[in-house]
Design an enzyme around this catalytic site. Structure first.
Site, PDB file in Angstrom:
ATOM      1  N   GLU A  41       0.834  -1.198   0.000  1.00 14.93           N
ATOM      2  CA  GLU A  41       0.000   0.000   0.000  1.00 14.93           C
ATOM      3  C   GLU A  41       0.874   1.256   0.000  1.00 14.93           C
ATOM      4  O   GLU A  41       0.600   2.228  -0.727  1.00 14.93           O
ATOM      5  CB  GLU A  41      -0.913  -0.016   1.238  1.00 14.93           C
ATOM      6  CG  GLU A  41      -1.812   1.189   1.351  1.00 14.93           C
ATOM      7  CD  GLU A  41      -2.631   1.195   2.645  1.00 14.93           C
ATOM      8  OE1 GLU A  41      -2.764   0.135   3.286  1.00 14.93           O
ATOM      9  OE2 GLU A  41      -3.118   2.273   3.019  1.00 14.93           O
ATOM     10  N   ASP A  45       0.614   3.729  -3.156  1.00 13.73           N
ATOM     11  CA  ASP A  45       0.199   5.103  -2.912  1.00 13.73           C
ATOM     12  C   ASP A  45       1.157   6.075  -3.603  1.00 13.73           C
ATOM     13  O   ASP A  45       0.738   7.060  -4.223  1.00 13.73           O
ATOM     14  CB  ASP A  45       0.180   5.345  -1.394  1.00 13.73           C
ATOM     15  CG  ASP A  45      -0.018   6.799  -1.038  1.00 13.73           C
ATOM     16  OD1 ASP A  45      -1.158   7.271  -1.144  1.00 13.73           O
ATOM     17  OD2 ASP A  45       0.963   7.466  -0.661  1.00 13.73           O
ATOM     18  N   GLU A 117      -4.681   0.497  -3.466  1.00  9.88           N
ATOM     19  CA  GLU A 117      -3.314   1.015  -3.600  1.00  9.88           C
ATOM     20  C   GLU A 117      -2.310  -0.131  -3.581  1.00  9.88           C
ATOM     21  O   GLU A 117      -1.315  -0.124  -4.319  1.00  9.88           O
ATOM     22  CB  GLU A 117      -3.006   2.006  -2.474  1.00  9.88           C
ATOM     23  CG  GLU A 117      -3.772   3.316  -2.631  1.00  9.88           C
ATOM     24  CD  GLU A 117      -3.484   4.308  -1.510  1.00  9.88           C
ATOM     25  OE1 GLU A 117      -3.478   5.506  -1.778  1.00  9.88           O
ATOM     26  OE2 GLU A 117      -3.289   3.874  -0.343  1.00  9.88           O
TER      27      GLU A 117
END
Lengths: 234, 234
Positions: A41, A45, A117
């Site tokens: 993640e 991101d 993400e």
């Protein structure tokens, strides 16, 4: 792990993993165990932020840095990513701990957005930057094309009003939240409220009118994105 | 615009621009005119964040998402970027408005860091992602190699203490800033203060000891980076 539902999910995603373990990890919430999607993640991101920034930079050659930042935050905020995750039924593929499973974690915005993400990070590791960028472009280009920075002939407040009237919705309400500074250096902060929506669309500028226009731009772009994503759903 | 000082700057930068106008724009502060580096800064900031995230992800395979975020923020914060800008004498190449010029804007952290990010954005547009990533790797890899997440045999507080003693500096002082939650869900926020430095190194965790260790890790990594960048200077 290979089943019809997963195969359908991969089709919707548009990337077939060389290393399926990466996808599995991306879909594993931390409540499930110590090997989970938190690191992916973090990576996803950052890639998402970069690719969307570059797309906005190229799509809006005359936009200021502030406008680009605002548009980016509308596109990558958790609520928007969660909607995109729902449009490809990502929730059905999540691996959650029993507590999260019982409390409906697969429906929660933060868990869906985080996994979305993480999937982006997994695509980067699985296939490299160019492929990951292609995926992101195919997912975000339709949303970016629906965005606007206002019209040459109409101000954002009028555009928002027309959009809402077209949907049969109530007109927006602008509230002055704060004024700071003095004379020419005054700074106005304004909130644009839409009936039935709890989200807070804010704008700030050197005049009340400009701040309202900024808030209207944010609201209008957000509504268009939400409506575009919902339109793509099941 | 081609002069010895600029040529030396480009050598230090390590990328020769196909389109020198991009570099010129990256070095133009908004005080100079309407064509300035703000949009490039937006782009460069995003690329920098992504490449550094990926480097950290690969360099620290066992680091948690929180550790990775902390390390990234140490590497890309304005103060660190301004130091890197100074190490290649970026300030000498800046185009500033007369007001900023008089008030010494070429020495200001925010202006230097912004231009450094804008140069990264300009490299991306000039030469594409792969070349831009190569540049960033050559600039940041030495810094990342100097980072640590603590030692297997020693805790971060001891490592920080030894580092400071090695420099003949005073020992750190830990302050408890806040405790929230109850029982097993307590959350401690701690500040690590170093004599003569105004910067605020903070850590948060489920115990006071862990929070102090987190703050010590941030402080130690920051000191190492600062010392590495300074070492590379003129």
């Amino acid at each position: 792990m290979v089943n019809i539902s997963l195969r359908r999910f991969v089709n919707r995603l548009g990337h077939s993993f060389t290393d399926p373990a990466l996808l599995e990890q991306a879909l594993t919430h931390r409540s499930f165990g110590s090997t989970n999607n938190e690191r992916l993640e973090f990576l996803g991101d950052a890639v998402l932020g970069m690719v969307v920034s570059e797309m906005l930079y190229r799509h809006f050659p005359a936009a200021s840095e502030g406008d680009l930042s605002r548009l980016r935050s509308v596109l990558v905020k958790g609520e928007a990513l969660a909607k995109m995750a729902r449009a490809i039924d990502l929730g059905d593929q999540l691996r959650l701990g029993s507590g999260e499973l019982k409390s409906g974690g697969f429906r929660r915005d933060s868990i869906l957005a985080g996994a979305y993400e993480a999937v982006i990070g997994a695509v980067l590791l699985d296939a490299g930057f160019d492929t990951c960028r292609e995926c992101l472009v195919s997912w975000f280009q339709p949303l970016i094309e629906g965005l606007s920075l206002g019209d040459e002939h109409k101000d954002p407040k009028s555009l928002l009003q027309e959009y809402l009237q077209g949907k049969g919705a109530a007109l927006p309400d602008y509230k002055l939240l704060n004024v700071s500074g003095e004379g020419h250096a005054q700074h106005f902060e304004v909130q644009c409220c839409l009936a039935g929506l709890s989200t807070d669309y804010r704008g700030a500028a050197s005049s009340r009118r400009k701040a309202e226009q900024a808030a209207a731009t944010v609201a209008l772009n957000e509504l268009k994105i939400q409506s575009n994503i919902s339109g793509k759903g099941r």
